[in-house]
Structures are given as C-alpha cells and as structure tokens.
Design an enzyme around this catalytic site. Structure first.
Site, PDB file in Angstrom:
ATOM      1  N   CYS A  23      -1.389  -4.846  -6.297  1.00  0.00           N
ATOM      2  CA  CYS A  23      -1.861  -5.213  -5.129  1.00  0.00           C
ATOM      3  C   CYS A  23      -0.336  -5.435  -4.336  1.00  0.00           C
ATOM      4  O   CYS A  23       0.686  -6.357  -4.976  1.00  0.00           O
ATOM      5  CB  CYS A  23      -2.325  -6.510  -4.931  1.00  0.00           C
ATOM      6  SG  CYS A  23      -2.854  -7.116  -3.201  1.00  0.00           S
TER       7      CYS A  23
ATOM      8  N   CYS B 252      -0.935  -2.703   3.709  1.00  0.00           N
ATOM      9  CA  CYS B 252      -1.208  -2.256   2.641  1.00  0.00           C
ATOM     10  C   CYS B 252      -0.247  -1.549   1.580  1.00  0.00           C
ATOM     11  O   CYS B 252       0.205  -0.670   1.995  1.00  0.00           O
ATOM     12  CB  CYS B 252      -2.537  -1.413   2.295  1.00  0.00           C
ATOM     13  SG  CYS B 252      -3.196  -1.246   0.734  1.00  0.00           S
TER      14      CYS B 252
END
Length: 314
Positions: A88, A238
């Site tokens: 992530c 992201c």
C-alpha cells in the site's frame, strides 16, 4: 477489556490505521509467512480494527511488525475491510509519518519489510515522504473485456505492488460528485474480468480498477479514480496505482527515467511519481512522493460482551 493501540493518519485524504500494540502473535517468520498466519488465523482481529463500528470501508489498516529482512526499520502487513493487501503506497507514506511521530525514525532513508518485498521510505520532514516501491511493470497491453450493461472496455494490466486494470478511454467524468456512478462502473469491470478469467501473471487476481481522465489542475498530468478490493474508492491518487501507471507510461515511451508525473486523485490530492530504470527490460522502480498527517492516537476497546466486537462484515 482488550485494548489495541492505534495511530490514525491520512495520506492525500486516504486514511491509514497503524496498529502499534495489542496485535496477535504472528511468529517470527518472513512477512509473507506472517501475513498468511494473520489471514488464516486472525481475521476477526482484522475486521475488529478496520470495519464498523470502529472503522469504515475506506480505512486501510496496518500491523507494525518487527522486520524479518536485515537492515530494515520496520515490517508492515497491510489489510482492509475484506482481507490483507500485498503493498500500500499511501499506507507506507502514512507509516513513515507515524514512525516519525512515535520518535522511531528521523529524516532520511528507511527500509520497510513488506509481504511483497522491501520498499524504501524517505522521510523528508514531518509530513512529506517518498516511497521507493517494488519493481513494477505492464503485464498486458490493450486487453478487451465486455462489461455487461456497459459495453466493451479496453485497458492495460500492470503490477505496482497490487494488480491493476488501467483504463484511459471510457465515457465517465472523473469527479467527486460522480463517485457512486464510478464505483458501479469499476465494480462491473472487475466482475467482468473475473468472469472472463482475465488475471495478472500466474493467475494473480486483478483486485484494483483504475480509470484516468484529464486533471482539474493544469499543473498535473491526469486525474484518477481507483476502486480498491473492498469496493471502496481511494481518496488519494493511490501509490501502487500510480506505480502501475508509471510502468505503463514507460512501456509506451511516454515517460523518461526520473521524469516527474503528477497524478491527481478524485479529491484533488497529488502524488509525484518518477520511474527508476532497472536491468530488467520493461520493469521500473517507481518513486512516489506524497504527504501524510497524523489524525489520532487512540486506544480501541474491545468488550467481550459486545456482540459486534469483531466488527460488521460486508
């Protein structure tokens, strides 16, 4: 009463919850092995931390672990409302800022051990971090899929720490007021990929769908909408999605090594990305820069008498 100490932060609007104490014992194996143990034996803990009533679908959780690989400042296992996540980007930026808040690291380069490999987080100041991500690449170009109720969609499949289907040509307007529509469209795309057996390398599930459009701010290069595995959209640009985008741009000779790409999110936050060359053809090392801010330092309380102590599962 069980207590779990967490630090909350947000990176470009996307929240991260770092568990710093009160987590289950996962053993001392590799991060891959510990992530497997966490997934198979402690899913109630995952749900308890990130799902309602203590969390929400958009929240990304992370276990702060002792690293297994040498010379690492920390190990981390990321998870969300439906399961574990390999890597992530926004969460790693949040992790670095959290470690600085806790006094565990200072400005400079820090190696972070993850289930998909070692990444480097460079802490520039209290908020700004650059993540040197895992090797990223475009796996397939121009893959077509018929989406029921929508029509034919064509996109690229790329790896940026998670598997992505990246779509640049579509009929959607990427604006925050359209998130319900965008969620519906991208969820249908994901379902169509699964129904047609379209995967990443070695059968990897494509669990992130990314749409691109023109930026609102002309200083940026594009604007994106990213649907995450649990059907929540990413409020930030992201990190792994921007990494996958850099890999595709590089494969098309639309991005030079170390040239800056400014990726705008649906909320207007921005990540700056560059691509570092590797010796392997078509593979780049993305560098993603963004800002995170600590929002809470709290203790979660789990009452054994609470019928929803393990969270509400979707």
């Amino acid at each position: 009463m069980k207590r779990i100490h967490v630090i909350d932060s947000h990176t470009g609007g996307e929240p991260t919850r770092i568990v710093v104490a009160g987590m289950p014992d996962l053993g001392a194996g590799s991060l891959v092995e510990r992530a497997r143990v966490f997934r198979e034996r402690f899913d109630n803990f995952r749900s308890c931390v990130v799902n309602e009533p203590r969390g929400s679908d958009v929240l990304v959780g992370a276990l702060l672990c002792e690293p297994h690989a040498p010379n690492c400042s920390a190990g981390v296992i990321f998870f969300n409302n439906v399961g574990t996540i390999g890597m992530c980007g926004h969460g790693t930026i949040g992790l670095a800022v959290t470690l600085a808040y806790l006094g565990k690291i200072g400005p400079g380069d820090h190696r972070i051990d993850t289930p998909v490999g070692i990444v480097t987080a460079t802490l520039h100041d209290a908020h700004r971090v650059t993540v040197r991500n895992v090797p990223s690449y475009r796996y397939r170009k121009g893959v077509s899929v018929d989406v029921p109720g929508y029509g034919l969609i064509r996109g690229d499949i790329a790896w940026g720490g998670n598997w992505f289907f990246l779509v640049g040509t579509h009929r959607e307007s990427i604006a925050v007021q359209n998130t319900e529509r965008l969620t519906d469209v991208t969820w249908k795309i994901r379902q169509a990929l699964e129904a047609n057996g379209i995967t990443g390398a070695n059968g990897g599930v494509i669990d992130h769908i990314e749409l691109f459009g023109p930026p609102l701010d002309p200083a940026n290069h594009s604007r994106n909408f990213v649907l995450c595995p649990g059907k929540a959209y990413d409020r930030s640009p992201c990190g792994t999605g921007t990494s996958a985008k850099l890999a595709c741009l590089f494969a098309e000779a639309q991005l030079k090594p170390n040239e800056v790409w400014r990726q705008e999110s649906i909320t207007g936050s921005v990540f700056e990305g560059t691509a570092e060359l590797t010796e392997e053809t078509g593979v780049v090392i993305p560098h993603i820069t963004g800002e995170a801010f600590v929002t809470a330092d709290v203790t979660l309380l789990i009452d054994p008498a609470d019928p929803l102590k393990d969270g509400i599962r979707g």
